[in-house]
Write a protein that holds these residues in place. Structure first.
Motif, PDB file in Angstrom:
ATOM      1  N   ALA A 123       0.838  -1.214   0.000  1.00  0.00           N
ATOM      2  CA  ALA A 123       0.000   0.000   0.000  1.00  0.00           C
ATOM      3  C   ALA A 123       0.868   1.258   0.000  1.00  0.00           C
ATOM      4  O   ALA A 123       0.574   2.223  -0.722  1.00  0.00           O
ATOM      5  N   ILE A 124       1.924   1.256   0.781  1.00  0.00           N
ATOM      6  CA  ILE A 124       2.822   2.414   0.831  1.00  0.00           C
ATOM      7  C   ILE A 124       3.559   2.564  -0.499  1.00  0.00           C
ATOM      8  O   ILE A 124       3.678   3.671  -1.034  1.00  0.00           O
ATOM      9  N   SER A 125       4.024   1.470  -1.050  1.00  0.00           N
ATOM     10  CA  SER A 125       4.718   1.513  -2.346  1.00  0.00           C
ATOM     11  C   SER A 125       3.805   2.014  -3.451  1.00  0.00           C
ATOM     12  O   SER A 125       4.240   2.751  -4.334  1.00  0.00           O
ATOM     13  N   ASP A 129       4.670   4.999  -5.921  1.00  0.00           N
ATOM     14  CA  ASP A 129       4.751   4.758  -7.364  1.00  0.00           C
ATOM     15  C   ASP A 129       3.734   5.565  -8.159  1.00  0.00           C
ATOM     16  O   ASP A 129       3.974   5.938  -9.292  1.00  0.00           O
ATOM     17  N   HIS A 130       2.566   5.810  -7.540  1.00  0.00           N
ATOM     18  CA  HIS A 130       1.482   6.533  -8.214  1.00  0.00           C
ATOM     19  C   HIS A 130       0.883   7.544  -7.242  1.00  0.00           C
ATOM     20  O   HIS A 130      -0.176   7.300  -6.664  1.00  0.00           O
ATOM     21  N   PRO A 131       1.549   8.693  -7.048  1.00  0.00           N
ATOM     22  CA  PRO A 131       1.050   9.679  -6.086  1.00  0.00           C
ATOM     23  C   PRO A 131      -0.322  10.215  -6.496  1.00  0.00           C
ATOM     24  O   PRO A 131      -0.707  10.145  -7.663  1.00  0.00           O
ATOM     25  N   ASP A 135      -4.590  17.956  -7.988  1.00  0.00           N
ATOM     26  CA  ASP A 135      -5.758  18.683  -7.475  1.00  0.00           C
ATOM     27  C   ASP A 135      -6.255  18.108  -6.157  1.00  0.00           C
ATOM     28  O   ASP A 135      -6.881  18.802  -5.362  1.00  0.00           O
ATOM     29  N   LEU A 136      -5.953  16.838  -5.864  1.00  0.00           N
ATOM     30  CA  LEU A 136      -6.319  16.241  -4.590  1.00  0.00           C
ATOM     31  C   LEU A 136      -5.464  16.831  -3.458  1.00  0.00           C
ATOM     32  O   LEU A 136      -5.896  16.907  -2.312  1.00  0.00           O
ATOM     33  N   LEU A 137      -4.270  17.291  -3.799  1.00  0.00           N
ATOM     34  CA  LEU A 137      -3.320  17.796  -2.799  1.00  0.00           C
ATOM     35  C   LEU A 137      -3.218  19.311  -2.774  1.00  0.00           C
ATOM     36  O   LEU A 137      -2.373  19.852  -2.072  1.00  0.00           O
ATOM     37  N   ILE A 138      -4.068  20.012  -3.506  1.00  0.00           N
ATOM     38  CA  ILE A 138      -3.924  21.462  -3.668  1.00  0.00           C
ATOM     39  C   ILE A 138      -3.902  22.221  -2.337  1.00  0.00           C
ATOM     40  O   ILE A 138      -3.146  23.167  -2.181  1.00  0.00           O
ATOM     41  N   ASN A 139      -4.682  21.767  -1.365  1.00  0.00           N
ATOM     42  CA  ASN A 139      -4.724  22.446  -0.062  1.00  0.00           C
ATOM     43  C   ASN A 139      -3.979  21.681   1.015  1.00  0.00           C
ATOM     44  O   ASN A 139      -4.090  21.980   2.195  1.00  0.00           O
ATOM     45  N   PHE A 140      -3.199  20.668   0.610  1.00  0.00           N
ATOM     46  CA  PHE A 140      -2.516  19.811   1.562  1.00  0.00           C
ATOM     47  C   PHE A 140      -1.412  20.544   2.302  1.00  0.00           C
ATOM     48  O   PHE A 140      -1.261  20.414   3.504  1.00  0.00           O
ATOM     49  N   VAL A 141      -0.620  21.319   1.610  1.00  0.00           N
ATOM     50  CA  VAL A 141       0.501  22.030   2.209  1.00  0.00           C
ATOM     51  C   VAL A 141       0.150  23.517   2.286  1.00  0.00           C
ATOM     52  O   VAL A 141      -0.196  24.114   1.279  1.00  0.00           O
ATOM     53  N   ALA A 142       0.249  24.055   3.480  1.00  0.00           N
ATOM     54  CA  ALA A 142      -0.100  25.473   3.653  1.00  0.00           C
ATOM     55  C   ALA A 142       1.035  26.369   3.205  1.00  0.00           C
ATOM     56  O   ALA A 142       2.166  26.043   3.211  1.00  0.00           O
TER      57      ALA A 142
END
Length: 142
Positions: A123-125, A129-131, A135-142
């Motif tokens: 699951a981690i790999s 391998d496929h982040p 657009d799913l991470l757009i607000n992830f990092v402030a």
């Protein structure tokens, strides 16, 4: 919020020691159930009540909703930590998640997850391998 991953072992009676970092999270009891990707989810009772509300809100007339509720809810089992901070995992859930021997206890938002090491590593790999899509991470990092 529980976070981190801890390697443990499930004993021959199906008990897993709860890592010290997670004990307070589930001290009032917990619900174990089938999770995604072949792991088990462990919800503290307060979080489970919110999960139940979401499940109850799914349309009874939709076959996919019924199937998901059946999968998720029918496997649920109430548990408490014993005096040695272990949780007993029912046999049907151990079989579903292939828990026999080594176990990874991992934190996640609002829940814990129990994994076999091989499934955990896969699951981690898979994420490496496929982040996720940007657009799913757009607000992830402030």
């Amino acid at each position: 919020m529980p976070f981190g991953e801890y390697p443990y072992t499930i004993d021959d009676k199906g008990r897993v020691v709860m890592p010290p970092a997670f004990r307070e999270f589930v001290e009032d009891g917990m619900i174990l159930t089938r999770g995604m990707e072949g792991c088990l989810y462990v919800f503290p009772l307060a979080s489970w009540r919110r999960v139940e509300e979401q499940l109850e809100g799914l349309p009874l007339t939709d076959a996919e909703s019924r199937a998901f509720v059946r999968f998720f809810y029918s496997g649920a089992s109430k548990a408490r930590l014993d005096n040695q901070s272990r949780v007993s995992v029912p046999q049907p859930l151990r079989t579903f998640a292939a828990l026999d021997g080594d176990v990874v206890v991992a934190g996640a938002p609002g829940r814990l997850e129990l994994w076999t090491p091989a499934r955990w590593d896969a699951a981690i790999s898979a994420v490496q391998d496929h982040p996720p899509k940007p657009d799913l991470l757009i607000n992830f990092v402030a």
